[in-house]
Design a protein around this motif. Structure first.
Motif, PDB file in Angstrom:
ATOM      1  N   ARG A 156       0.809  -1.219   0.000  1.00 41.91           N
ATOM      2  CA  ARG A 156       0.000   0.000   0.000  1.00 41.91           C
ATOM      3  C   ARG A 156       0.840   1.266   0.000  1.00 41.91           C
ATOM      4  O   ARG A 156       0.296   2.369   0.121  1.00 41.91           O
ATOM      5  CB  ARG A 156      -0.904  -0.011   1.226  1.00 41.91           C
ATOM      6  N   CYS A 157       2.153   1.138  -0.087  1.00 36.53           N
ATOM      7  CA  CYS A 157       3.019   2.313   0.041  1.00 36.53           C
ATOM      8  C   CYS A 157       2.840   3.249  -1.152  1.00 36.53           C
ATOM      9  O   CYS A 157       2.873   2.821  -2.306  1.00 36.53           O
ATOM     10  CB  CYS A 157       4.475   1.875   0.158  1.00 36.53           C
ATOM     11  N   ILE A 158       2.658   4.544  -0.883  1.00 37.89           N
ATOM     12  CA  ILE A 158       2.553   5.528  -1.962  1.00 37.89           C
ATOM     13  C   ILE A 158       3.811   6.394  -2.025  1.00 37.89           C
ATOM     14  O   ILE A 158       3.821   7.439  -2.674  1.00 37.89           O
ATOM     15  CB  ILE A 158       1.286   6.394  -1.824  1.00 37.89           C
ATOM     16  N   LEU A 159       4.855   5.993  -1.309  1.00 38.55           N
ATOM     17  CA  LEU A 159       6.174   6.609  -1.414  1.00 38.55           C
ATOM     18  C   LEU A 159       6.174   8.086  -1.030  1.00 38.55           C
ATOM     19  O   LEU A 159       6.895   8.892  -1.612  1.00 38.55           O
ATOM     20  CB  LEU A 159       6.718   6.436  -2.841  1.00 38.55           C
ATOM     21  N   CYS A 160       5.378   8.448  -0.062  1.00 34.51           N
ATOM     22  CA  CYS A 160       5.287   9.850   0.335  1.00 34.51           C
ATOM     23  C   CYS A 160       6.481  10.265   1.187  1.00 34.51           C
ATOM     24  O   CYS A 160       6.716  11.443   1.410  1.00 34.51           O
ATOM     25  CB  CYS A 160       3.992  10.091   1.103  1.00 34.51           C
ATOM     26  N   GLU A 161       7.209   9.314   1.696  1.00 34.86           N
ATOM     27  CA  GLU A 161       8.402   9.569   2.509  1.00 34.86           C
ATOM     28  C   GLU A 161       8.111  10.201   3.859  1.00 34.86           C
ATOM     29  O   GLU A 161       9.023  10.701   4.515  1.00 34.86           O
ATOM     30  CB  GLU A 161       9.425  10.431   1.749  1.00 34.86           C
ATOM     31  N   LEU A 162       6.892  10.232   4.274  1.00 30.47           N
ATOM     32  CA  LEU A 162       6.610  10.819   5.596  1.00 30.47           C
ATOM     33  C   LEU A 162       7.256   9.994   6.705  1.00 30.47           C
ATOM     34  O   LEU A 162       7.808  10.545   7.657  1.00 30.47           O
ATOM     35  CB  LEU A 162       5.098  10.937   5.809  1.00 30.47           C
ATOM     36  N   CYS A 163       7.219   8.680   6.564  1.00 28.62           N
ATOM     37  CA  CYS A 163       7.845   7.842   7.598  1.00 28.62           C
ATOM     38  C   CYS A 163       9.357   8.029   7.594  1.00 28.62           C
ATOM     39  O   CYS A 163      10.003   8.005   8.648  1.00 28.62           O
ATOM     40  CB  CYS A 163       7.487   6.373   7.395  1.00 28.62           C
ATOM     41  N   VAL A 164       9.906   8.214   6.387  1.00 26.62           N
ATOM     42  CA  VAL A 164      11.348   8.430   6.269  1.00 26.62           C
ATOM     43  C   VAL A 164      11.719   9.704   7.023  1.00 26.62           C
ATOM     44  O   VAL A 164      12.650   9.735   7.830  1.00 26.62           O
ATOM     45  CB  VAL A 164      11.742   8.547   4.775  1.00 26.62           C
TER      46      VAL A 164
HETATM   47  S1  SF4 Z   1       4.530   6.929   5.229  1.00 23.06           S
HETATM   48 FE1  SF4 Z   1       6.150   5.597   4.498  1.00 23.06          FE
HETATM   49  S2  SF4 Z   1       5.148   3.615   4.343  1.00 23.06           S
HETATM   50 FE2  SF4 Z   1       3.495   5.101   4.461  1.00 23.06          FE
HETATM   51  S3  SF4 Z   1       3.047   5.558   2.318  1.00 23.06           S
HETATM   52 FE3  SF4 Z   1       4.538   7.084   3.000  1.00 23.06          FE
HETATM   53  S4  SF4 Z   1       6.508   6.203   2.391  1.00 23.06           S
HETATM   54 FE4  SF4 Z   1       5.032   4.537   2.313  1.00 23.06          FE
END
Ligand code: SF4
Ligand code: FES
Ligand code: NI
Lengths: 241, 491
Positions: free
Chosen positions: A149-157
């Protein structure tokens, strides 16, 4: 009586929107109670403008509103068919790119991708379940990663590096190969410092980073976007409520 | 015993009649009949395409997702899968005994499903054949015809079904694909206002349910011979029964009886089902053929569903349904009833029982409680068995220490009844088709027998939606001789 000088404003869809010097169009609009759809933006982090869902027209030219600072007198179009159609296309593309099967996804009702899709009039029922080809990482005792389900938003990064100071996550690969990875020699979440209280646990807009064994404890129908539409949630979040 | 019509001796010399798909049975099924030049029947087979991809799909998924995911298996009985999976996974979270509230809410959900499904299948799908005759005008032989000829009856059918759907909506959270039941319990109970909403129409529901039983009983009495003989094949029976031996559609232990009513096994815990049952594969069918291990594949097949349950239990714990059950048993003193058409009678008794159980559950204060989830020492193997509207439904999983499903085996009621349905249509074909030119009315006889079992082809195949009926008569070389197409679904 206040003697400070009035804040500068720009115009969005015919309304005056006040802003602070250096504030982005998106942040100012949300703070003024005017919703603009977005996915990769988060009020607590530096925007990096990757999803393009927040695109608006500023003085006739398209820009990502999360990364574009507002200027006095800007004329901004946001809620127009042309832009909404484009946003819908982007969201639909994200749906087809990953394995998003809302009916059995535990993030349903809490998922920003789903909520933005609904808000843009996307009828998501038509997506057939794609058989996942991205195995889960269930190694961590308390946390499950469902990469489908990852949309690569990089928020977790960003959250893990900047707030938690652990850098548990990164993106690897380019273009269509781009994907989320876990920074451990084994590549497994169990071998990182991630803990359930980390900021990284709470920023994922979709259903990738999950507390284990919670799944459907909150009934569908009583979740974040069931209770309040995303237009309200996004505005409240910007105001820090 | 398997009928000689299972496999013809010289199939290449015979012509083939294909009923495809079987109408008014949801999902996708096909019947093929081989005839010789004298129109003698040599082979009859019901083919159901069973899709097992799901069992692979669920592997590697977290266990808490399963009760929601499995609802996608079937557009007709999602609630049964939802509950069977939750019941199975109780063992994973160590909920050996769910809380009183969880038990109450889940039971209410289940009996709501029984009520709505039985109403649908009797009033919408089966009553046209029973009221108008199996070879009556096909243009009238449908629910619209019933509405015109018996408006009150049809209306009650619709309202009974609606009521069941309301029970499901309130307990599961949504009318279809709710998420109310979770491993270890439920995620919400019922409010007093919701309970009152369900109590209001209950007197009517009970009265209509009683009328329903009376109607089928009268239909039987009016045409005793037909109802007793039509498609009748002797076989064993299988179902769960409550631990007290009474009818319990939600939980209990496995019991099997032979064709004479003698117990084959009893008190078998769900987790031990594999010690008593096996699944056999036949070259011509995608669907497996389960059998009772101690009887072997040739004689060990059995019936599941309302008729099996009503005769397998010692008694029904609600008075009106028990009285109706005694009347059914009295129609065949001292011998088990094997007639497919008696399924409808048994089904209506269960519908009445469901209404009575719902009444009891609504009076139970536990329904409104807030102790929703139980837990205990972690388990690895999960087996949940429930009596779905159409029969025994087995969900079996294994979950590893990382919370992911590593194995999944499902046996749906249609699979349990696979051999029994095949034998019933062979019996019908032998009696009604042999020597006759196959007409729509004659071919409908085959479907009447299948509908009596009320198979959930949707469950077995994931084929949602309805299709028109096409009957193809093909000669020995496979060339099409004749094609009868009947317009879309008659629902
Ligand atoms: S927060 Fe991390 S795991 Fe969730 S969608 Fe964004 S990049 Fe993917
Ligand atoms: S929110 Fe602006 S580009 Fe994603
Ligand atoms: Ni089904």
């Amino acid at each position: 009586m206040s003697t400070e000088k009035p804040r500068p404003t720009f115009q969005m869809d015919g309304h005056d929107v006040p802003f602070d010097e250096g504030q982005s169009i998106l942040a100012a609009a949300l703070a003024a109670g005017r919703y603009v759809p977005y996915l990769c933006y988060h009020p607590e982090f530096q925007p990096h403008g990757s999803c393009k869902v927040c695109t608006v027209k500023i003085n006739g030219r398209t820009h990502a509103s999360c990364t574009t600072p507002a200027h006095e007198g800007d004329v901004v179009e946001s809620n127009v068919d042309e832009l909404n159609d484009m946003r819908k296309g982007l969201v639909q593309f994200l749906f087809t790119e990953g394995n998003h099967f809302c009916p059995s996804c535990e993030a349903s009702g809490n998922c920003t991708l789903q909520a933005v899709g609904y808000d843009l009039g996307m009828t998501s029922a038509h997506y057939s379940p794609l058989f996942p080809d991205r195995p889960l990482d269930a190694s961590h005792p308390e946390v499950l990663l469902d990469f489908n389900r990852c949309i690569l938003c990089e928020l977790c990064v960003r959250a893990s590096a900047l707030v938690d100071k652990k850098s548990v996550f990164s993106l690897a690969g380019r273009g269509i190969q781009k994907h989320l990875v876990v920074n451990a020699e084994s590549g497994k979440l169990a071998d990182t410092e991630l803990s359930v209280d980390d900021k990284a646990m709470s920023v994922c807009p979709v259903g990738v980073i999950l507390r284990k064994r919670r799944g459907f404890q909150v009934p569908i129908g009583e979740r974040k976007y069931d209770e309040h539409p995303i237009r309200e949630v996004a505005v409240q979040k910007q105001k820090g409520e | 015993m398997t009928s000689p019509l299972d496999t013809a001796e010289n199939p290449e010399k015979l012509r083939r009649v294909v009923i495809e798909p079987v109408s008014r049975v949801e999902g996708h099924g096909k019947v093929t009949i081989l005839l010789d030049d004298q129109r003698k029947v040599h082979q009859v087979r019901l083919h159901i395409v069973e899709f097992r991809g799901f069992e692979r799909f669920i592997q590697g998924r977290p266990y808490w997702e399963v009760p929601v995911m499995v609802q996608r298996l079937c557009g007709i009985c999602p609630v049964s899968h939802h509950l069977a999976a939750s019941k199975a996974l109780d063992a994973i979270v160590g909920a050996r005994k769910p809380t009183a509230t969880a038990e109450c809410v889940r039971r209410l959900m289940h009996y709501g499903q029984i009520l709505q499904s039985h109403a649908l299948h009797f009033y919408h799908l089966a009553s046209p054949d029973l009221l108008f005759g199996f070879d009556s005008d096909p243009l009238k032989r449908n629910v619209v015809g019933v509405l015109a000829a018996y408006p009150d009856l049809a209306r009650r059918g619709i309202l009974l079904r609606k009521y069941g759907q309301e029970v499901i909506r309130i307990t599961a959270g949504k009318r279809i694909h709710g998420t109310g039941s979770i491993p270890g319990g439920v995620n919400k109970s019922v409010t007093a206002a919701e309970r009152d909403e369900l109590l209001r129409p209950l007197a009517d529901i009970l009265a209509w349910a009683r009328d329903g039983v009376r109607l089928v009983a009268e239909l039987h009495r009016a045409n005793r011979h037909l109802y007793d003989e039509f498609g009748t094949v002797r076989s064993s029976l299988l179902s769960i029964v409550g631990r007290d031996g009474k009818l319990d559609l939600y939980d209990g232990v496995l019991r099997a009886r032979d064709a004479d009513g003698k117990i084959i096994f009893d008190g078998v815990e769900p987790a031990d089902y594999g010690a008593e049952l096996r699944e056999n594969v036949r070259s011509w069918s995608y669907m497996k053929f389960p059998f009772i291990l101690s009887r072997g594949p040739a004689d060990g097949w059995y019936k599941v569903g309302p008729l099996a349950r009503i005769q397998n239990c010692d008694a029904i714990g609600t008075p009106l349904a028990e009285e109706a059950r005694q009347e059914l048993l009295a129609s065949s003193p001292g011998a088990l009833i094997h007639a497919p058409l008696a399924f409808h009678w048994a089904r209506m008794i269960e519908l009445l029982h469901a209404a009575e159980v719902i009444e009891r559950l609504l009076a139970d204060p536990a329904l409104l409680g807030d102790d929703l989830v139980a837990s205990g020492p972690r388990g690895r193997v999960a087996v949940g068995i429930i009596e779905a509207p159409r029969g025994t439904l087995i969900h079996h999983y294994e979950v590893d220490e990382h919370d992911l499903v590593t194995m999944c085996n499902l046996i749906v009621s249609t699979t349990h009844n696979n051999q029994a349905m095949n034998e019933a249509i062979r019996e019908v074909a032998r009696k009604y088709l042999d020597g006759h030119e196959p007409s729509e009315g004659l071919l409908n006889h085959i479907e009447v027998a299948i509908r009596a079992f009320d198979p959930c082809l949707s469950c077995a195949t994931h084929a949602l939606g309805k299709m028109p009926l096409a009957v193809e008569i093909v000669d020995a070389s496979g060339a099409l001789v004749e094609r009868l197409v009947r317009d879309g679904e008659r629902l």
